[in-house]
Structures are given as structure tokens and as C-alpha cells.
Scaffold this motif. Sequence first.
Motif, mmCIF file in Angstrom:
data_model
loop_
_atom_site.group_PDB
_atom_site.id
_atom_site.type_symbol
_atom_site.label_atom_id
_atom_site.label_comp_id
_atom_site.label_asym_id
_atom_site.label_seq_id
_atom_site.Cartn_x
_atom_site.Cartn_y
_atom_site.Cartn_z
ATOM 1 N N ILE A 60 3.282 -10.574 22.619
ATOM 2 C CA ILE A 60 2.498 -10.488 21.392
ATOM 3 C C ILE A 60 1.065 -10.921 21.649
ATOM 4 C CG2 ILE A 60 2.298 -11.430 19.066
ATOM 5 C CD1 ILE A 60 5.267 -11.218 18.860
ATOM 6 N N MET A 61 0.860 -11.873 22.591
ATOM 7 C CA MET A 61 -0.518 -12.217 22.945
ATOM 8 C C MET A 61 -1.237 -11.019 23.540
ATOM 9 S SD MET A 61 0.151 -15.982 24.538
ATOM 10 C CE MET A 61 -1.510 -16.561 24.732
ATOM 11 N N LEU A 62 -0.544 -10.258 24.407
ATOM 12 C CA LEU A 62 -1.157 -9.041 24.965
ATOM 13 C C LEU A 62 -1.490 -8.048 23.862
ATOM 14 C CD1 LEU A 62 0.605 -7.927 28.252
ATOM 15 C CD2 LEU A 62 -1.762 -8.483 27.885
ATOM 16 N N MET A 63 -0.581 -7.912 22.879
ATOM 17 C CA MET A 63 -0.834 -6.988 21.781
ATOM 18 C C MET A 63 -2.057 -7.424 20.983
ATOM 19 S SD MET A 63 3.112 -6.267 20.833
ATOM 20 C CE MET A 63 2.935 -6.361 19.115
ATOM 21 N N CYS A 64 -2.233 -8.732 20.802
ATOM 22 C CA CYS A 64 -3.411 -9.229 20.091
ATOM 23 C C CYS A 64 -4.687 -8.918 20.863
ATOM 24 C CB CYS A 64 -3.298 -10.732 19.855
ATOM 25 S SG CYS A 64 -2.057 -11.165 18.641
ATOM 26 N N ILE A 65 -4.599 -8.994 22.211
ATOM 27 C CA ILE A 65 -5.782 -8.654 23.004
ATOM 28 C C ILE A 65 -6.125 -7.176 22.831
ATOM 29 C CG2 ILE A 65 -6.655 -8.502 25.340
ATOM 30 C CD1 ILE A 65 -5.032 -10.959 25.998
ATOM 31 N N GLU A 66 -5.089 -6.317 22.772
ATOM 32 C CA GLU A 66 -5.343 -4.899 22.508
ATOM 33 C C GLU A 66 -6.055 -4.719 21.168
ATOM 34 O OE1 GLU A 66 -4.617 -2.373 24.505
ATOM 35 O OE2 GLU A 66 -3.780 -3.678 26.026
ATOM 36 N N LEU A 67 -5.618 -5.492 20.164
ATOM 37 C CA LEU A 67 -6.255 -5.393 18.849
ATOM 38 C C LEU A 67 -7.724 -5.794 18.920
ATOM 39 C CD1 LEU A 67 -5.809 -4.911 15.789
ATOM 40 C CD2 LEU A 67 -5.498 -7.348 15.594
ATOM 41 N N MET A 68 -8.015 -6.859 19.688
ATOM 42 C CA MET A 68 -9.413 -7.287 19.816
ATOM 43 C C MET A 68 -10.240 -6.204 20.497
ATOM 44 S SD MET A 68 -8.477 -11.118 20.951
ATOM 45 C CE MET A 68 -10.040 -11.866 21.280
ATOM 46 N N LEU A 69 -9.688 -5.592 21.560
ATOM 47 C CA LEU A 69 -10.425 -4.529 22.248
ATOM 48 C C LEU A 69 -10.693 -3.363 21.301
ATOM 49 C CD1 LEU A 69 -8.595 -4.578 25.654
ATOM 50 C CD2 LEU A 69 -10.988 -4.997 25.301
ATOM 51 N N ASN A 70 -9.704 -3.034 20.450
ATOM 52 C CA ASN A 70 -9.894 -1.909 19.551
ATOM 53 C C ASN A 70 -10.896 -2.224 18.454
ATOM 54 O OD1 ASN A 70 -9.431 0.678 18.737
ATOM 55 N ND2 ASN A 70 -7.234 0.490 18.865
ATOM 56 N N SER A 71 -10.977 -3.492 18.057
ATOM 57 C CA SER A 71 -11.990 -3.820 17.052
ATOM 58 C C SER A 71 -13.388 -3.708 17.657
ATOM 59 C CB SER A 71 -11.754 -5.213 16.497
ATOM 60 O OG SER A 71 -12.240 -6.189 17.369
ATOM 61 N N VAL A 72 -13.498 -4.019 18.965
ATOM 62 C CA VAL A 72 -14.789 -3.810 19.633
ATOM 63 C C VAL A 72 -15.114 -2.321 19.690
ATOM 64 C CG1 VAL A 72 -15.999 -4.067 21.796
ATOM 65 C CG2 VAL A 72 -14.657 -5.932 20.927
ATOM 66 N N ASN A 73 -14.092 -1.490 19.927
ATOM 67 C CA ASN A 73 -14.302 -0.042 19.882
ATOM 68 C C ASN A 73 -14.880 0.390 18.544
ATOM 69 O OD1 ASN A 73 -13.383 0.368 22.407
ATOM 70 N ND2 ASN A 73 -11.396 1.188 21.826
ATOM 71 N N LEU A 74 -14.349 -0.198 17.468
ATOM 72 C CA LEU A 74 -14.832 0.144 16.130
ATOM 73 C C LEU A 74 -16.318 -0.203 16.001
ATOM 74 C CD1 LEU A 74 -13.879 1.255 13.474
ATOM 75 C CD2 LEU A 74 -13.254 -1.012 12.772
ATOM 76 N N THR A 75 -16.698 -1.387 16.509
ATOM 77 C CA THR A 75 -18.105 -1.767 16.473
ATOM 78 C C THR A 75 -18.965 -0.776 17.251
ATOM 79 O OG1 THR A 75 -17.294 -4.024 16.513
ATOM 80 C CG2 THR A 75 -19.632 -3.714 16.784
ATOM 81 N N LEU A 76 -18.474 -0.378 18.446
ATOM 82 C CA LEU A 76 -19.251 0.568 19.260
ATOM 83 C C LEU A 76 -19.437 1.884 18.527
ATOM 84 C CD1 LEU A 76 -17.802 -0.060 22.805
ATOM 85 C CD2 LEU A 76 -20.151 -0.356 22.096
ATOM 86 N N VAL A 77 -18.375 2.358 17.839
ATOM 87 C CA VAL A 77 -18.494 3.628 17.122
ATOM 88 C C VAL A 77 -19.495 3.507 15.978
ATOM 89 C CG1 VAL A 77 -17.257 5.238 15.651
ATOM 90 C CG2 VAL A 77 -16.257 4.518 17.773
ATOM 91 N N VAL A 78 -19.477 2.356 15.276
ATOM 92 C CA VAL A 78 -20.456 2.167 14.198
ATOM 93 C C VAL A 78 -21.871 2.233 14.755
ATOM 94 C CG1 VAL A 78 -21.354 0.544 12.527
ATOM 95 C CG2 VAL A 78 -18.920 0.815 12.766
ATOM 96 N N PHE A 79 -22.115 1.528 15.871
ATOM 97 C CA PHE A 79 -23.475 1.506 16.387
ATOM 98 C C PHE A 79 -23.858 2.815 17.056
ATOM 99 C CE2 PHE A 79 -23.089 -3.183 16.097
ATOM 100 C CZ PHE A 79 -24.123 -3.323 15.201
ATOM 101 N N SER A 80 -22.855 3.637 17.448
ATOM 102 C CA SER A 80 -23.206 4.940 18.009
ATOM 103 C C SER A 80 -23.881 5.816 16.957
ATOM 104 C CB SER A 80 -21.959 5.641 18.542
ATOM 105 O OG SER A 80 -21.244 6.239 17.491
ATOM 106 N N ARG A 81 -23.668 5.523 15.679
ATOM 107 C CA ARG A 81 -24.313 6.318 14.638
ATOM 108 C C ARG A 81 -25.800 6.041 14.551
ATOM 109 N NH1 ARG A 81 -21.037 8.235 10.469
ATOM 110 N NH2 ARG A 81 -22.411 7.564 8.824
ATOM 111 N N SER A 82 -26.190 4.806 14.890
ATOM 112 C CA SER A 82 -27.599 4.489 14.727
ATOM 113 C C SER A 82 -28.336 4.395 16.055
ATOM 114 C CB SER A 82 -27.761 3.174 13.965
ATOM 115 O OG SER A 82 -27.109 2.142 14.664
#
Lengths: 175, 99
Positions: free
Chosen positions: B30-52
Motif C-alpha cells: 500500500i505504501m508503493l500504491m501511495c507513491i504511485e498516487l503521488m507520482l500521478n498527482s505530479v502528472n496532473l500538475t505537469l498537464v495543468v502547466f502544459s496549458r500555459s
Amino acid sequence: MIADFFFVLFAVMAIGGATAMVFARNPLASLLYLVMAFFALSGIFVLLDAHFIAAVNLIVYAGAIMVLFLFVIMLLNLGRTAKPDLRGPLYRMLGIAVAGAVFGLLLVMLRGGHATSMAGGMGQATMDAMLQSQGAVGVVAEPMFRSYLVPFEITSLLLLVAIVGAIVLSRQKAP
Amino acid sequence: MDIETYTLIVSALLFTIGTAGVLLRRNAIIMLMCIELMLNSVNLTLVVFSRSLGIEAQVFVFFVMAVATAEAAVGLAIIIAIFRHYELVDVDRFNLLKW
């Protein structure tokens, strides 16, 4: 506005799924909540006009990586409800405090840097024009295979090393 | 506020939940799964900033995904190897390297 409705829906699904993942007692339930959160995140990617990323996120994350986790949970026979493995009260308060501090730091960064970074943006019209002329895949592929070709090749090397490492680590010892 | 700001707040919340999960749970998977979640939230940030800030940010999403895949594969292999020795995945019990 229908986009706003879907954004709220996906945001609630993502955050609710993530929270349920942390607190579920059955590892299989945790995993399925995480898959739900990843589906919702893909929906948010679509709302942000990143259609290709949304599809890859569904296939690679919600599909491949989550099935890998599922295989391991099944292989180790952990798929039943275990006794709660949250840490003790002192450590729990400490952990929540650290997480809250991380969130506060991220919000401070958001307030400080957001206005300036969005100001010089290319805007919705430019984004739509790029998607129209190059397509959802071409928009990503063009910089990837032009400016970032060498990092892309190094990524393949990373994956090769990971495959070899996973096999070496997890194989049975020779009898 | 626009959708970008709200998405950044969602991303920050997801990262926080991932951090809390890594800190609070003892189950290594479950700790590994949480790390995956953190990586995916960073992906979300990158996609937001790709717009600007330019579409190149979406290329980095792919690199993050590749690293996440490699990390999941190697991490799960380590968990399997540890499980063979100890028959458990509780990180508090793996204290051989602690002192």
C-alpha cells in the motif's frame, strides 16, 4: 456548465478514492479504490485537453501497473481483510501533521507563483489550434521526438534495467 | 478562479493524501500504491502547466510514467523477495538494516 459539473465529479471521485485507499483494511479494496482515483484523474486530463495523456494514463496506470499490483497481492495471498495496520496514535498525529505541512507548503507555492506563471500563457485559443492542426498525439510526439529524443532513448534503457532487475530479484534460488 | 487553479488544488490534495498514506500505513504494497498516487498527482500538475508554459510538459508526463513503471516493477520484486524470507509485508518488521 457541464464541464464544471464533470470536473467536480471527477475531483470528488479522485480525492474520495485516494482517501478510501489509505484507510481501507483490505489491500484488494485499496487497490480498487486507487483504480477508481486513476479513472477520475484521466477524466480530469480530458477536461484539460490532454486526450492522449488521458488514454495512456488509463492503459498504463489503471490497466498495466494496477494489474501488476493485483498479481502481487494475489500471489502473496494478502487479499483478505487484515487487522488494521495504521500506525500508533503518536506516530499517526505526527504523520498527519507532516502531511498537513506538505499541503500548506503546496498552497503557499500556489498562491505565490500561480498568477505570474499563468500570465504569459499561450491561452485556450492557441491550445485548440495546436490540437486542431497536429492532433492529440502529434502535439506530444513532436517535442518528444525532436527536442527530447535522447532522454526518450535513455528511458528505454531504464525500462530494460528495471525488467532485468525485477527478474533477478524475484526469481527462485536454484535448488 | 479558473479550472487550472482548482486542478492544482486537487493535485496538491492528492499529493498530501499520498504522503499521509506512506507515513501512516505499514503494509509495503500500500505504501508503493501511495507513491504511485503521488507520482500521478505530479502528472496532473505537469498537464495543468502544459496549458500555459508549453506543451513540452506533457512529454515529461511520459518520463514520469516510465519511471513509475520501473519503480513499481522493481519495488514489487523486492517485496516478493522479502516475503519469501519473512512471510509478511509489514515494514516495521524489516529492521535488519536499522542499526
